[in-house]
Design a protein around this motif. Sequence first.
Motif, PDB file in Angstrom:
ATOM      1  N   UNK A 368       0.817  -1.208   0.000  1.00 16.66           N
ATOM      2  CA  UNK A 368       0.000   0.000   0.000  1.00 16.66           C
ATOM      3  C   UNK A 368       0.845   1.250   0.000  1.00 16.66           C
ATOM      4  N   UNK A 369       2.164   1.131   0.292  1.00 16.38           N
ATOM      5  CA  UNK A 369       3.071   2.245   0.087  1.00 16.38           C
ATOM      6  C   UNK A 369       3.476   3.053   1.298  1.00 16.38           C
ATOM      7  N   UNK A 370       2.976   2.720   2.505  1.00 18.40           N
ATOM      8  CA  UNK A 370       3.425   3.468   3.693  1.00 18.40           C
ATOM      9  C   UNK A 370       4.903   3.160   3.943  1.00 18.40           C
ATOM     10  N   UNK A 371       5.697   4.198   4.126  1.00 16.16           N
ATOM     11  CA  UNK A 371       7.144   4.030   4.232  1.00 16.16           C
ATOM     12  C   UNK A 371       7.678   4.853   5.401  1.00 16.16           C
ATOM     13  N   UNK A 372       8.648   4.298   6.136  1.00  8.32           N
ATOM     14  CA  UNK A 372       9.229   4.987   7.283  1.00  8.32           C
ATOM     15  C   UNK A 372      10.748   4.926   7.233  1.00  8.32           C
ATOM     16  N   UNK A 373      11.372   5.916   7.848  1.00 12.66           N
ATOM     17  CA  UNK A 373      12.832   5.939   7.994  1.00 12.66           C
ATOM     18  C   UNK A 373      13.164   6.511   9.365  1.00 12.66           C
ATOM     19  N   UNK A 374      13.976   5.787  10.115  1.00  9.79           N
ATOM     20  CA  UNK A 374      14.394   6.220  11.449  1.00  9.79           C
ATOM     21  C   UNK A 374      15.907   6.038  11.533  1.00  9.79           C
ATOM     22  N   UNK A 375      16.614   7.067  11.980  1.00  9.79           N
ATOM     23  CA  UNK A 375      18.063   6.983  12.129  1.00  9.79           C
ATOM     24  C   UNK A 375      18.405   7.057  13.618  1.00  9.79           C
ATOM     25  N   UNK A 376      19.180   6.079  14.084  1.00  8.65           N
ATOM     26  CA  UNK A 376      19.608   6.043  15.487  1.00  8.65           C
ATOM     27  C   UNK A 376      21.129   6.013  15.537  1.00  8.65           C
ATOM     28  N   UNK A 377      21.677   6.480  16.649  1.00  8.27           N
ATOM     29  CA  UNK A 377      23.133   6.496  16.798  1.00  8.27           C
ATOM     30  C   UNK A 377      23.493   6.432  18.270  1.00  8.27           C
ATOM     31  N   UNK A 378      24.770   6.328  18.524  1.00  4.40           N
ATOM     32  CA  UNK A 378      25.259   6.390  19.900  1.00  4.40           C
ATOM     33  C   UNK A 378      25.093   7.817  20.410  1.00  4.40           C
ATOM     34  N   UNK A 379      24.563   8.014  21.615  1.00  3.80           N
ATOM     35  CA  UNK A 379      24.404   9.374  22.141  1.00  3.80           C
ATOM     36  C   UNK A 379      25.759  10.061  22.275  1.00  3.80           C
ATOM     37  N   UNK A 380      25.859  11.275  21.781  1.00  2.36           N
ATOM     38  CA  UNK A 380      27.117  12.017  21.848  1.00  2.36           C
ATOM     39  C   UNK A 380      27.072  13.028  22.988  1.00  2.36           C
TER      40      UNK A 380
END
Length: 380
Positions: A368-380
């Motif tokens: 159906x086309x729902x798309x997500x992007x999440x970026x995580x990293x080490x806390x600086x």
Amino acid sequence: MTSPRRVVITGMGTVNAVTAGGAQALASALGARQSGIRPVRAFDVSGLPSRLAAEVAEGVLEGLVDRSVARRLSRLCRLTVAACRLSVQDAGIDGGPALGLVVGTEQGDFRSSEEFAAGFLRRGVAGLSPMIFPGTVMNAMAAAAAIDVGARGPTVTVNQATVAGDLAVARAAALIRSGQADAVIAGGVDEICPSVYRRLVELRALSPMGGALPEGCRPGALDHNGPVLGEGATFLVLEDMETAGARGATLYAEVKGALWGNIPAAPHTAPARRRDGRSPVLGLLSRLGVPPERLAACYGSGNGDPALDDWEAALLAAELPPALLPPRSLAPLFGQHGGLGALRVGAAGLEASRGDGAPALVHGLARGGCRTAIVVSRPA
């Protein structure tokens, strides 16, 4: 000028077919790589071409929710309450008006809806149970968990196939950045309902999807032939970094950013040739100033559904370097369910926190086309 709020993960709680506990339990399960997918035990599947699932043992759930609370809650609400409790305990955070909750689910509480309708069919209006009715509404799980852990801030329920948990985490981060909450418990939950399982098999929506290849969850493989259902709940505690630091919380990872959108496509289709002109992946990386080559890992939502796997692979191949592909999938370990998105974010966060500071991408795509992007990293 006030600096934008930074969002960190300070707690994790999960109840799934492999393990139950906080961040340490999740890290151990990810390291062991033992799948929770087994032959279905909870109901009879003889005569069906699909016979696998990743089920949560009843004994595990009974040990997490005391009987006085469990007796008035549906099984799906008990899963939600148990995982939210574990995440709050892991974070060491108290309830209150600054604590919100976002629950993602693919299917909601079908068991309660089925039981409520069956009461009417048996006895008419007299058979409609006021005790069962609350479980028939989609936000029942959020209401039960918010009351149990004392979350009196914003409470939201999101309903979306495949990426419900991803959307919940993204919405929670937005609530904190906007100042509507200082902390939000976010994740997803689903259970395996026998009626839903059988109907999905009839629709050839589960492995082996009517084919002759062996049943199993093999995302992106040449012989992938459908998803295998899982069940359980996973929730993360997201928190304003300054607030978390002031109370001495453990910072597992930072949610650098999140975006979601839709690719124009007919509902329930996954057109592998359809491209994304407004990619949340490229939009988010550009906003954060992170070149794709800088990413340490990419977790994807591929679950063994050939159409969905192929579409995700085509989209990411046009946006990411080959070294990050194919995206990592957790579906072979935990089965497809609403908690999988939060599991992906938790896994990416734990991995990023141990690395050299390079961020990790969590990508989600639904039919159906729902798309997500999440970026995580080490806390600086």
